[in-house]
Design an enzyme around this catalytic site. Structure first.
Site, mmCIF file in Angstrom:
data_model
loop_
_atom_site.group_PDB
_atom_site.id
_atom_site.type_symbol
_atom_site.label_atom_id
_atom_site.label_comp_id
_atom_site.label_asym_id
_atom_site.label_seq_id
_atom_site.Cartn_x
_atom_site.Cartn_y
_atom_site.Cartn_z
ATOM 1 N N ARG A 82 -27.632 2.591 29.284
ATOM 2 C CA ARG A 82 -27.687 1.076 28.897
ATOM 3 C C ARG A 82 -28.510 0.657 29.794
ATOM 4 O O ARG A 82 -28.306 -0.710 30.023
ATOM 5 C CB ARG A 82 -26.297 0.501 28.617
ATOM 6 C CG ARG A 82 -25.148 1.224 27.876
ATOM 7 C CD ARG A 82 -25.659 1.253 26.374
ATOM 8 N NE ARG A 82 -24.757 1.902 25.717
ATOM 9 C CZ ARG A 82 -24.959 3.152 25.277
ATOM 10 N NH1 ARG A 82 -25.734 3.732 25.690
ATOM 11 N NH2 ARG A 82 -23.842 3.720 24.620
ATOM 12 N N SER B 55 -19.658 -4.806 22.751
ATOM 13 C CA SER B 55 -19.025 -4.314 24.093
ATOM 14 C C SER B 55 -19.399 -5.315 25.215
ATOM 15 O O SER B 55 -20.600 -5.565 25.491
ATOM 16 C CB SER B 55 -19.610 -2.877 24.480
ATOM 17 O OG SER B 55 -19.245 -1.841 23.520
ATOM 18 N N GLU C 284 -22.211 -5.754 29.952
ATOM 19 C CA GLU C 284 -23.139 -5.320 28.989
ATOM 20 C C GLU C 284 -23.715 -6.301 28.364
ATOM 21 O O GLU C 284 -24.892 -6.348 27.898
ATOM 22 C CB GLU C 284 -22.606 -4.582 28.033
ATOM 23 C CG GLU C 284 -23.639 -3.545 27.052
ATOM 24 C CD GLU C 284 -22.783 -2.237 26.656
ATOM 25 O OE1 GLU C 284 -23.352 -2.155 25.312
ATOM 26 O OE2 GLU C 284 -22.261 -1.693 27.065
#
Length: 324
Positions: free
Chosen positions: A183, A232, A302
Site C-alpha cells: 500500500r 479501509s 490508509e
C-alpha cells in the site's frame, strides 16, 4: 471561520489564467468531492481540460503556492480548516480514458474508475484485473498507493506510469521507478500521475466474469458499500488484520459525533449523519490509541488526511494514550 482565501490566490496567477480551458473554483467545498462528504474548502481548485491544459496551469503557478492533487476522493479525509493553496482535480473527460495498447495491455487515465479497467479487461479476455472490481477509487490513486484487494495489487500489473512534475515536465516511470511496497509507492510526492500502462494475460471471459462476480459478492457482503466511507481506514500490520485488532478493543460500532467504525466491517469508518472531519479523525486516532495500549501495535492510516485543523480543534495522534 474560513481559513483560506481563493479569490486572493486566483489574483496572484495573473492574466495567464484566461488561456486555460479547465475550471478554476475559488473556495471549493471539498465535502462535495470526498466520499466521506465532510471537510473544509480548497483555497483554489483547478480541473484541467487535458494534459496540455494541466501543463499550462503548472507553468503559471508560483513556486511558493502549495499544490495538492486529488482523484475521486474515495480514500481521502479533508480537515475542516480546508486545504491551502491549489487543489488539482483531474477531469474525467481529459484523464479518464481507457484503451488497448498491444497484446494484453491496457492504458488507463488517472481518473478512470478502478472497476472500469476490470470490465474492459474482461471484455477483451485479459486476465489479472478482476481484483480492481472490488476497489473503490480511480487509477491515479491505485498507482500512488499500490492499491490491492482479493489477492491482487497494482504492482503486479503496472508496466509504466506517465506523470507531470510541478514545473509541467512529462515523465515516464517504470515499475522499478515506482518503488512499490505494501500500500505504498516511493515515487516522488510532487509528481501528478496522468495515466498508467498495465499488462495482464490471456484468459477466458467466463473465468474472468466468475472471478469478478465473486469479488463483487464478497465486497457487498462484508463491506458497508452503501455508506459514506473512505474504504479501509488502516493498513494491515504485518502478521495481523487491522479489523481483528480493532474488534479486540471493542471498536466495532464505536461512535464519536457523527462518525462510526462500521458494525459490518470495523476497519471501515463511516459518516452516519453529519460528521465533521474532526469527528472522523478523532475516532480514528482513538482507535489507534486503544489498539496501541492493548497490543503495542501502531496502526497506520490508509486513509489520506489533508489540510488544516480548525483553531482549537487539532486531533493528536493516538488519542487517549499518555505515552508511546
Amino acid at each position: 471561520m474560513k481559513q483560506v482565501d481563493g479569490e486572493k490566490l486566483l489574483a496572484r496567477l495573473g492574466p495567464g489564467v484566461d488561456a486555460l480551458r479547465g475550471r478554476l473554483t475559488p473556495d471549493a467545498p471539498m465535502d462535495r468531492v470526498t466520499w466521506f462528504q465532510a471537510g473544509g474548502l480548497a483555497e483554489l481548485m483547478f480541473q484541467p481540460h487535458d494534459r496540455d491544459d494541466l501543463v499550462t496551469f503548472l507553468k503559471l503557478l508560483p513556486d511558493d503556492v502549495p499544490l495538492t492533487v486529488v482523484g475521486v476522493g474515495s480514500n481521502l479525509l479533508v480537515r475542516d480548516g480546508g486545504i491551502p493553496g491549489v487543489v488539482i482535480r483531474l477531469s474525467a473527460k481529459g484523464f479518464g480514458g481507457l484503451e488497448l495498447e498491444g497484446e494484453n495491455r491496457i492504458r488507463a487515465g488517472a481518473i478512470c474508475p478502478d472497476k472500469h479497467i476490470a470490465a474492459m479487461a474482461m471484455d477483451n479476455n485479459i486476465g489479472g484485473f478482476a481484483f480492481y472490481y472490488g476497489i473503490p477509487g480511480s487509477i491515479g490513486g491505485a498507482l500512488r498507493m499500490n492499491a490491492g484487494a482479493n489477492g491482487g495489487e497494482t504492482a503486479e500489473r503496472v508496466i509504466e506510469v506517465e506523470a507531470v512534475d510541478r514545473q509541467g515536465n512529462l515523465h515516464v516511470l517504470s515499475k522499478a521507478d515506482m518503488g512499490y511496497g505494501y500500500r505504498h509507492s516511493s515515487a516522488p510526492e510532487g509528481l501528478i500521475f496522468i495515466s498508467g500502462l498495465f499488462e495482464g494475460f490471456s484468459q477466458e471471459k467466463s473465468a474472468i466474469r466468475a472471478e469478478m462476480d465473486a469479488v463483487r459478492q464478497h465486497r457487498e457482503t462484508v463491506q458497508p458499500v452503501k455508506e459514506k466511507t473512505g474504504g479501509s481506514t488502516f493498513k494491515n500490520p504485518e502478521g495481523h488484520s487491522a479489523w481483528e485488532l480493532i474488534d479486540e478493543v471493542g471498536g466495532r460500532g464505536l461512535m464519536i459525533g457523527g462518525a462510526q467504525m462500521s458494525s459490518l466491517h470495523c476497519n471501515f469508518m463511516i459518516n452516519v449523519g453529519h460528521a465533521t472531519a474532526y469527528d472522523l479523525e478523532y475516532l480514528g486516532e482513538t482507535i489507534r490509541g486503544q489498539v496501541f495500549e492493548q497490543s503495542g501495535i501502531k496502526l497506520q492510516w490508509e486513509i489520506k488526511r489533508l489540510g488544516l485543523f480548525m483553531p482549537g480543534s487539532e486531533v493528536k495522534p493516538f488519542m487517549g494514550v499518555t505515552s508511546e
